[in-house]
Design a protein around this motif. Structure first.
Motif, PDB file in Angstrom:
ATOM      1  N   GLY A   1      98.382 -67.089  49.227  1.00 41.64           N
ATOM      2  CA  GLY A   1      99.378 -66.726  50.221  1.00 41.64           C
ATOM      3  C   GLY A   1      98.816 -66.693  51.613  1.00 41.64           C
ATOM      4  N   HIS A   2      99.186 -65.645  52.365  1.00 42.77           N
ATOM      5  CA  HIS A   2      98.849 -65.609  53.793  1.00 42.77           C
ATOM      6  C   HIS A   2      97.356 -65.481  54.064  1.00 42.77           C
ATOM      7  CE1 HIS A   2      98.031 -61.267  53.772  1.00 42.77           C
ATOM      8  NE2 HIS A   2      99.054 -61.161  52.965  1.00 42.77           N
TER       9      HIS A   2
ATOM     10  N   LEU B   1     101.833 -71.470  52.363  1.00 44.95           N
ATOM     11  CA  LEU B   1     101.224 -71.588  51.036  1.00 44.95           C
ATOM     12  C   LEU B   1     102.114 -70.940  49.982  1.00 44.95           C
ATOM     13  CD1 LEU B   1      97.427 -70.911  51.694  1.00 44.95           C
ATOM     14  CD2 LEU B   1      98.503 -73.074  51.073  1.00 44.95           C
ATOM     15  N   ALA B   2     102.649 -69.773  50.294  1.00 47.32           N
ATOM     16  CA  ALA B   2     103.518 -69.088  49.329  1.00 47.32           C
ATOM     17  C   ALA B   2     104.807 -69.870  49.111  1.00 47.32           C
ATOM     18  CB  ALA B   2     103.827 -67.672  49.813  1.00 47.32           C
TER      19      ALA B   2
ATOM     20  N   ALA C   1      90.082 -69.251  42.456  1.00 48.45           N
ATOM     21  CA  ALA C   1      91.171 -70.098  41.968  1.00 48.45           C
ATOM     22  C   ALA C   1      92.540 -69.532  42.324  1.00 48.45           C
ATOM     23  CB  ALA C   1      91.057 -70.279  40.455  1.00 48.45           C
ATOM     24  N   ILE C   2      92.672 -68.201  42.353  1.00 46.96           N
ATOM     25  CA  ILE C   2      93.930 -67.552  42.696  1.00 46.96           C
ATOM     26  C   ILE C   2      93.640 -66.354  43.583  1.00 46.96           C
ATOM     27  CG2 ILE C   2      95.198 -68.283  40.630  1.00 46.96           C
ATOM     28  CD1 ILE C   2      94.594 -65.586  39.396  1.00 46.96           C
ATOM     29  N   SER C   3      94.650 -65.895  44.291  1.00 49.31           N
ATOM     30  CA  SER C   3      94.477 -64.734  45.146  1.00 49.31           C
ATOM     31  C   SER C   3      94.422 -63.461  44.309  1.00 49.31           C
ATOM     32  CB  SER C   3      95.632 -64.645  46.146  1.00 49.31           C
ATOM     33  OG  SER C   3      96.837 -64.283  45.479  1.00 49.31           O
ATOM     34  N   SER C   4      93.963 -62.387  44.933  1.00 49.93           N
ATOM     35  CA  SER C   4      93.869 -61.113  44.213  1.00 49.93           C
ATOM     36  C   SER C   4      95.249 -60.596  43.825  1.00 49.93           C
ATOM     37  CB  SER C   4      93.142 -60.079  45.082  1.00 49.93           C
ATOM     38  OG  SER C   4      93.833 -59.868  46.308  1.00 49.93           O
TER      39      SER C   4
ATOM     40  N   ALA D   1      98.618 -73.854  45.024  1.00 49.81           N
ATOM     41  CA  ALA D   1      98.775 -74.153  46.449  1.00 49.81           C
ATOM     42  C   ALA D   1      97.502 -74.812  46.973  1.00 49.81           C
ATOM     43  CB  ALA D   1      99.048 -72.862  47.223  1.00 49.81           C
ATOM     44  N   PRO D   2      97.635 -75.810  47.878  1.00 51.08           N
ATOM     45  CA  PRO D   2      98.911 -76.390  48.324  1.00 51.08           C
ATOM     46  C   PRO D   2      99.463 -77.362  47.304  1.00 51.08           C
ATOM     47  CG  PRO D   2      97.089 -77.515  49.374  1.00 51.08           C
ATOM     48  CD  PRO D   2      96.477 -76.393  48.561  1.00 51.08           C
ATOM     49  N   GLN D   3     100.787 -77.434  47.217  1.00 61.20           N
ATOM     50  CA  GLN D   3     101.439 -78.289  46.237  1.00 61.20           C
ATOM     51  C   GLN D   3     101.515 -79.717  46.746  1.00 61.20           C
ATOM     52  OE1 GLN D   3     102.383 -77.470  43.172  1.00 61.20           O
ATOM     53  NE2 GLN D   3     102.964 -79.578  42.792  1.00 61.20           N
TER      54      GLN D   3
END
Length: 235
Positions: free
Chosen positions: A112-113, A14-15, A120-123, A141-143
């Motif tokens: 990410g992991h 994902l990253a 919508a987004i990670s912390s 992500a995912p693109q």
């Protein structure tokens, strides 16, 4: 403009969705790409300290090899790149590194992991957005597996501050042969009243909207013809 770009990675697929965007951005601005992976320190107690220390060194070695592999991938695409492994709290280390090294742009994935969750987004991404001392580009992500930047949407509100994005958009659009769509939103006037609007009120509101649209189109034409976007495909 963006002569140095920081790219935080955590080893997840994902990253890594940022990498096609990193390559394009690095080529457009002839930038040095700095890969970064931050290892969060475990709060181990004394009884497990030696075991954790061994695992920690193994993790550091694996992270170094991983970033070197990504670095070689970027360099094979004609992009200058370097790699760094740090220890500490992820968001804080990313921010401090960006500031201390004078990074001009941070590119990171929305997740990410920890995987895709309802947010919508990670912390980590959230913290970096609000603490980074420079511009931040978030890749969702995912693109999707398609050519990036076929069409670029640029919302403008008529202010010089909003137009600060144009020197960045223009070379990117030329490099990718993108169509740039500049947009200005005209708001419908609101009247402070409790009763239903009278016909004359509605007519006045419509006249204001029409007039605002005319001014907006005139403004967008000026941006199209007298800005860094000159020479690009602009709607």
């Amino acid at each position: 403009m963006f002569d140095s770009i920081l790219v935080p990675l955590d080893g997840s697929q994902l990253a890594e969705c940022v990498l096609p965007h990193v390559i394009i951005t690095g080529q457009v601005f002839d930038a040095k790409i700095v890969l970064l992976q931050v290892l969060d320190k475990n709060r181990a107690d004394a009884s497990t300290q030696f075991v954790d220390l061994l695992n920690w060194q193994i993790n550091k070695a694996e992270a170094k090899l991983y970033l070197e592999k990504v670095r070689d991938q970027l360099q094979s695409s004609g992009v200058r790149a370097g790699a760094n492994v740090l220890e500490g709290l992820t968001a804080e280390e990313i921010t401090e590194f960006a500031q201390s090294q004078g990074m001009k742009l941070v590119i990171l994935s929305s997740h990410g992991h920890n995987g895709l969750k309802k947010w919508a987004i990670s912390s980590i991404t959230y913290k970096v957005i609000f603490s980074a001392p420079t511009s931040v580009l978030i890749i969702r992500a995912p693109q999707l597996k398609e050519k990036p930047y076929r069409r670029i949407l640029v919302p403008l509100d008529g202010s010089l501050r909003a137009e600060n994005v144009l020197p960045t958009v223009a070379p990117l659009a030329r490099f990718c042969k993108s169509q740039v769509q500049i947009v200005h939103v005209v708001k419908t006037p609101e009247m402070a009243r409790h009763l239903p609007s009278m016909p004359e009120d509605i007519e006045l509101s419509n006249r204001i909207v029409v007039r605002s649209q005319e001014e907006a189109l005139h403004y967008l034409d000026q941006v199209k013809n007298h800005s860094p976007l000159t020479g690009t495909d602009v709607k």
